[in-house]
Design an enzyme around this catalytic site. Structure first.
Site, mmCIF file in Angstrom:
data_model
loop_
_atom_site.group_PDB
_atom_site.id
_atom_site.type_symbol
_atom_site.label_atom_id
_atom_site.label_comp_id
_atom_site.label_asym_id
_atom_site.label_seq_id
_atom_site.Cartn_x
_atom_site.Cartn_y
_atom_site.Cartn_z
ATOM 1 N N TRP A 320 56.059 -6.554 36.465
ATOM 2 C CA TRP A 320 56.483 -5.358 35.721
ATOM 3 C C TRP A 320 55.677 -4.141 36.145
ATOM 4 C CZ3 TRP A 320 53.801 -2.048 32.505
ATOM 5 C CH2 TRP A 320 54.570 -1.144 31.765
ATOM 6 N N HIS A 321 54.410 -4.347 36.482
ATOM 7 C CA HIS A 321 53.551 -3.214 36.812
ATOM 8 C C HIS A 321 53.868 -2.607 38.172
ATOM 9 C CE1 HIS A 321 51.072 -4.578 33.421
ATOM 10 N NE2 HIS A 321 50.588 -3.347 33.420
ATOM 11 N N GLY A 322 54.526 -3.331 39.035
ATOM 12 C CA GLY A 322 54.853 -2.737 40.319
ATOM 13 C C GLY A 322 55.446 -3.736 41.287
#
Length: 475
Positions: A320-322
Site C-alpha cells: 500500500w505504501h508504494g
C-alpha cells in the site's frame, strides 16, 4: 496545495471560513465545502478530480443497487463489483507498471511500461470509498441517497491527501448533524497550529539536515556516525512530517464540525513492535484489521491461519505504501517481527527491563525506516552495514570510518537540534498540560500564547523555506 504553504494559510483557509460564515444553511455549507475541497485537490493538477469522481460514482451506484437487491447473492455481487472497480482503479495507476516491469525484468523482455502519473492521495481516498460500500453492505451505516453527501465524505480536504483513513461508519452521522462550536473551533485551530509547527520547525529541518549527509547511493562510503545519524534524522523527520499532517487534518476537521480519530499516539515510547503499531498510523492499522484481517478469519482459526493472515495483511500494508519491492520487504519485515513477538519471543521480552525493551524497539524501528527510505536494495544493504561499521566492496567486507566530514558538519551546524527533536517526539506536551491542569487560567493563557507564537514563527520560516511537500503525499 499543501497545508504548510502561504497560499493555503493566508488565502484558501480565510476564504473558506468566510464562505461558511456567510452561508448558515447546512446544505449550502456542504456545497461550499465540496467546492473548496475539489479546488484544494485540483490545485496544480485538476485532471485528477475526474479520477476521484469516477471512483466515487461507481461505488455510489453499487451501494444503491446492493441496498435495492432482494437476495444475498445479488447484494454480494454489487459489493464485489464496487470493491473490484476501486481496487482495479488503484492497481492501474499505482501497481500496473511496477508488476509488468518486474515480470519483464525477470523474463528479460525487451521493453518496459511507463508508469502512469499517480493521482495524489489515491491510496487514501480509495480506502475511504471502500469503507463506504462495505459499511453499507454490512448495515453498519446508512446508504447515502444524495450523491453530494458521498462526495463530501470522500473529497473533504482535511484528510483527503494523506489521511487519516476515515471509515464511513465513523463519520456518517456527522455529514448531516455536525455543528461548529466556538470551543471546538478554538481547540481545532490550536491543533492545526501545533501540526504546522511540527512540519515547519521539526520535520523540514530534520529533512534539511538529512540531505546534507553522505547517504547510501551517493557514490561515497558511509561512516558509522553518518549511518546512525541518517537513520535517526529520518526516523524523526518521518514521524513529525506525517503526524503533523494528521494533527492539521484533525484540527481542521474540528473547525468544520468533523471529529476524526487519532492517528498517532507517541509511537517512539513503545516497548515492543506490537505496541509501536498500535501507536503509529492507527487509522491504517484499523482499516486492515476491520476490512482484511478479521474477514480473513483473524486469530479465530488456529495458529497457522493466524500467521498466514498476519503475513497477508503486512504484505498488503507494505505494498500500500508504494509500488516498489522495498515496501513489500518493509511490510514483510514487520509481519515477521510481529509473528515472532507474538508466538516465540513474548515470554523472553516480558522478562527484560522496560528501558532495554524500549531501546531494542527503537533500534528495530530505525532499521525499518532505512528499508522504507531507499527503493534500491543495494542502498539498503550499504546503509544497514554502516550501522555495524562495515561496508562491502571489492568482493569482501571492510571496516568503515567512525565519522565523515558531512556527518561532522551536520552535528556542528545543528548541534543539539536532533536531540531536542527527539525529546519533542515523546509525550512532553501532555505531561506539561497535566502539570498545569490544576491552574486552568494559567494553562489557557499559556496555550493561547504558545499557539500565537508557534504560528508567527512558522510563518516566518515558511517565507524562507523552499517547497517541501508532505512525505506521505506519494502514497
Amino acid at each position: 496545495m499543501v497545508f504548510s504553504s502561504l497560499t493555503f494559510l493566508l488565502l484558501f483557509l480565510p476564504l473558506l471560513y468566510l464562505a461558511l460564515f456567510l452561508f448558515k444553511d447546512r446544505h449550502w455549507r456542504n456545497g461550499v465545502l465540496i467546492v473548496f475541497s475539489l479546488f484544494f485537490y485540483g490545485w496544480g493538477e485538476p485532471v485528477w478530480i475526474s479520477a476521484m469522481l469516477f471512483s466515487t460514482a461507481v461505488n455510489y451506484i453499487c451501494a444503491r443497487l446492493l441496498c435495492a437487491a432482494k437476495s444475498g447473492f445479488v447484494k454480494k455481487l454489487w459489493l464485489t463489483l464496487g470493491v473490484i472497480a476501486s481496487i482495479c482503479f488503484l492497481f492501474y495507476f499505482k501497481y500496473s507498471a511496477f508488476l509488468f516491469n518486474s515480470f519483464a525484468e525477470l523474463f528479460r523482455f525487451g521493453f518496459r511500461m511507463e508508469p502512469p502519473r499517480l493521482p495524489i492521495g489515491i491510496s487514501f481516498y480509495t480506502f475511504q470509498i471502500l469503507t463506504y460500500t462495505v459499511d453499507v453492505y454490512r448495515g453498519k451505516a446508512p446508504m447515502l441517497k444524495n450523491p453530494l453527501k458521498l462526495l463530501l465524505y470522500i473529497s473533504c480536504f482535511p484528510q483527503l491527501i494523506a489521511g487519516p483513513v476515515v471509515q464511513y461508519g465513523d463519520i456518517a452521522g456527522q455529514l448531516d448533524s455536525r455543528r461548529i462550536l466556538p470551543d471546538d473551533f478554538v481547540s481545532g485551530m490550536r491543533r492545526f497550529v501545533l501540526g504546522l509547527s511540527k512540519k515547519v520547525l521539526l520535520a523540514n529541518i530534520c529533512g534539511a539536515a538529512l540531505e546534507e549527509l553522505t547517504l547510501a547511493g551517493s557514490g561515497a562510503s558511509m561512516s558509522l556516525a553518518g549511518g546512525w545519524l541518517g537513520a535517526f534524522l529520518y526516523t524523526l523527520q518521518l514521524y513529525f512530517d506525517f503526524s503533523a499532517y494528521s494533527d492539521m487534518a484533525i484540527g481542521l476537521g474540528k473547525t468544520l464540525g468533523f471529529s476524526y480519530k487519532e492517528n498517532f499516539n507517541y509511537p517512539y515510547v513503545s516497548r515492543s513492535i506490537t505496541e509501536f503499531w498500535r501507536r503509529w498510523h492507527i487509522s491504517l492499522g484499523s482499516f486492515f484489521r476491520d476490512y482484511v484481517y478479521i474477514p480473513l478469519g483473524g486469530n479465530r482459526k488456529g495458529t497457522a491461519r493466524t500467521v498466514l493472515n498476519m503475513l497477508i495483511v503486512w504484505s498488503l500494508t507494505g505494498l500500500w505504501h508504494g509500488a516498489s519491492w522495498n515496501f513489500v520487504a518493509w511490510g514483510a519485515y514487520y509481519g515477521l517481527l510481529l509473528i515472532l513477538e507474538r508466538f516465540v519471543l513474548s515470554n523472553v521480552l516480558d522478562r527484560l527491563p522496560g528501558l532495554l525493551r524500549w531501546a531494542l524497539t527503537f533500534v528495530i524501528v530505525m532499521v525499518g525506516w532505512v528499508l522504507f527510505y531507499y527503493t534500491d536494495f543495494a542502498n539498503v544493504a550499504q546503509h544497514v552495514l554502516s550501522l555495524i561499521g562495515l561496508e562491502y566492496s571489492g568482493g569482501g567486507f571492510h571496516a568503515v570510518a567512525l565519522s565523515d566530514a558531512a556527518a561532522a558538519a551536520v552535528l556542528r551546524k545543528y548541534t543539539v537540534y536532533p536531540l531536542l527533536a527527539f525529546v519533542l517526539s515523546l509525550p512532553v506536551l501532555p505531561w506539561l498540560k497535566g502539570r498545569l491542569s490544576a491552574h486552568e487560567k494559567l494553562s489557557t493563557a499559556l496555550q493561547n500564547l504558545g499557539t500565537v507564537s508557534l504560528l508567527a514563527v512558522s510563518l516566518l520560516f515558511l517565507v524562507g523555506q523552499s517547497y517541501n511537500p508532505f512525505i506521505y503525499f506519494r502514497f
